[in-house]
Write a protein that holds these residues in place. Sequence first.
Motif, mmCIF file in Angstrom:
data_model
loop_
_atom_site.group_PDB
_atom_site.id
_atom_site.type_symbol
_atom_site.label_atom_id
_atom_site.label_comp_id
_atom_site.label_asym_id
_atom_site.label_seq_id
_atom_site.Cartn_x
_atom_site.Cartn_y
_atom_site.Cartn_z
ATOM 1 N N UNK A 161 -68.908 -90.649 -57.515
ATOM 2 C CA UNK A 161 -67.856 -89.625 -58.068
ATOM 3 C C UNK A 161 -67.716 -90.136 -59.730
ATOM 4 N N UNK A 162 -67.714 -88.790 -60.336
ATOM 5 C CA UNK A 162 -67.627 -89.081 -61.849
ATOM 6 C C UNK A 162 -67.029 -87.948 -62.436
ATOM 7 N N UNK A 163 -67.013 -87.885 -63.891
ATOM 8 C CA UNK A 163 -66.626 -86.821 -64.512
ATOM 9 C C UNK A 163 -67.606 -86.339 -65.612
ATOM 10 N N UNK A 164 -67.694 -85.160 -66.329
ATOM 11 C CA UNK A 164 -68.195 -85.039 -67.233
ATOM 12 C C UNK A 164 -67.269 -84.573 -68.194
ATOM 13 N N UNK A 165 -67.052 -84.972 -69.560
ATOM 14 C CA UNK A 165 -65.931 -84.451 -70.408
ATOM 15 C C UNK A 165 -66.236 -83.244 -71.141
ATOM 16 N N UNK A 166 -65.528 -82.458 -71.228
ATOM 17 C CA UNK A 166 -65.676 -81.127 -72.149
ATOM 18 C C UNK A 166 -65.548 -81.443 -73.477
ATOM 19 N N UNK A 167 -65.593 -80.185 -74.116
ATOM 20 C CA UNK A 167 -65.552 -80.383 -75.545
ATOM 21 C C UNK A 167 -64.257 -79.336 -76.245
ATOM 22 N N UNK A 168 -63.415 -79.098 -75.239
ATOM 23 C CA UNK A 168 -62.167 -78.413 -75.775
ATOM 24 C C UNK A 168 -61.195 -79.341 -76.334
ATOM 25 N N UNK A 169 -59.847 -78.873 -76.696
ATOM 26 C CA UNK A 169 -58.881 -79.869 -77.173
ATOM 27 C C UNK A 169 -57.710 -79.244 -76.383
ATOM 28 N N UNK A 170 -57.010 -80.020 -75.425
ATOM 29 C CA UNK A 170 -57.606 -81.254 -74.979
ATOM 30 C C UNK A 170 -59.035 -80.962 -74.044
ATOM 31 N N UNK A 171 -59.746 -82.036 -73.748
ATOM 32 C CA UNK A 171 -60.963 -82.058 -73.342
ATOM 33 C C UNK A 171 -60.950 -81.989 -71.679
ATOM 34 N N UNK A 172 -61.651 -80.890 -71.209
ATOM 35 C CA UNK A 172 -61.916 -81.009 -69.495
ATOM 36 C C UNK A 172 -62.457 -82.345 -69.270
ATOM 37 N N UNK A 173 -61.971 -82.210 -67.931
ATOM 38 C CA UNK A 173 -62.884 -83.429 -67.203
ATOM 39 C C UNK A 173 -63.456 -82.711 -65.812
ATOM 40 N N UNK A 174 -64.769 -82.411 -66.052
ATOM 41 C CA UNK A 174 -65.442 -81.611 -64.938
ATOM 42 C C UNK A 174 -66.041 -82.760 -63.617
#
Lengths: 175, 88
Positions: free
Chosen positions: A25-38
């Motif tokens: 299990x992991x997350x991919x950081x998004x680029x918004x402010x605050x960043x998403x955690x996908x």
Amino acid sequence: MASGNSLISLTPLHAVSPAANAATFDTIAGGSTPAENWPCIDFDASASEYMDFPNLVMPQNYAGTTGITVIIKWAAPGETTVTDECRWEAALQRINDDAVALTVDAAYAYNGVSADPPSAANEVAYDSITFTNGADMDSVVAGEMFNLRVYRDHDHADDTAIGDCCLLAIHIKET
Amino acid sequence: MATLSDSERSKIWGHFMSEASCRGELINQGGMDKYALRDAIDAIDQHISNDKAAFNADIPQPARSGLSASHKAEILVYVVRRRWEVNI
């Protein structure tokens, strides 16, 4: 239910690790402010890893004629070359009424797809694995419980993608 | 000098790819695939084995005799890692 209609949508939050050789299990950081955690599930390139989506119930309006399509939605942070594919495999285990012990060996029969990575880093590719109605999907019918097992066949001849292949969502629809 | 076993090389292979994926780093240029990466790991391990004598000969005395092989390997790890960290 008509062909092409949605049956079940799954995310990593529905997944349960098997007892061994589990994907991570992991997350991919998004680029918004605050960043998403996908949320995602990382499948290694150097060893076959598995993930289960258990306790699913086939919707009552599954027609049981054309079978199902399992659409894997995934990213490959280290890979964009279309000749470097990821080999996704999936199988169903039927748990029908008063018939199957949860403790038996499911003897999964996998169908798979050799999937091209997305064309740019951190994009998401959609790739389909089809199952014909009947034995190909372990004869799961409407209203029955089942497990969906997914794995990356790391030593399949087509699996040459460098790095993790990250599963983000699964969409099961009527074929 | 013995090389790493296939199992140990596989661990390096998997670890490198996972780390690169965590960094979101593309390493698929120039016709690379995961098996080309594995070939590189095998070659680097073999190179270290091939050059053991020359590496040892370059260590001045008294360290060449006074340090164990394990100490020499440990120092090599520290030097290589630091060179990587400072981008030499």
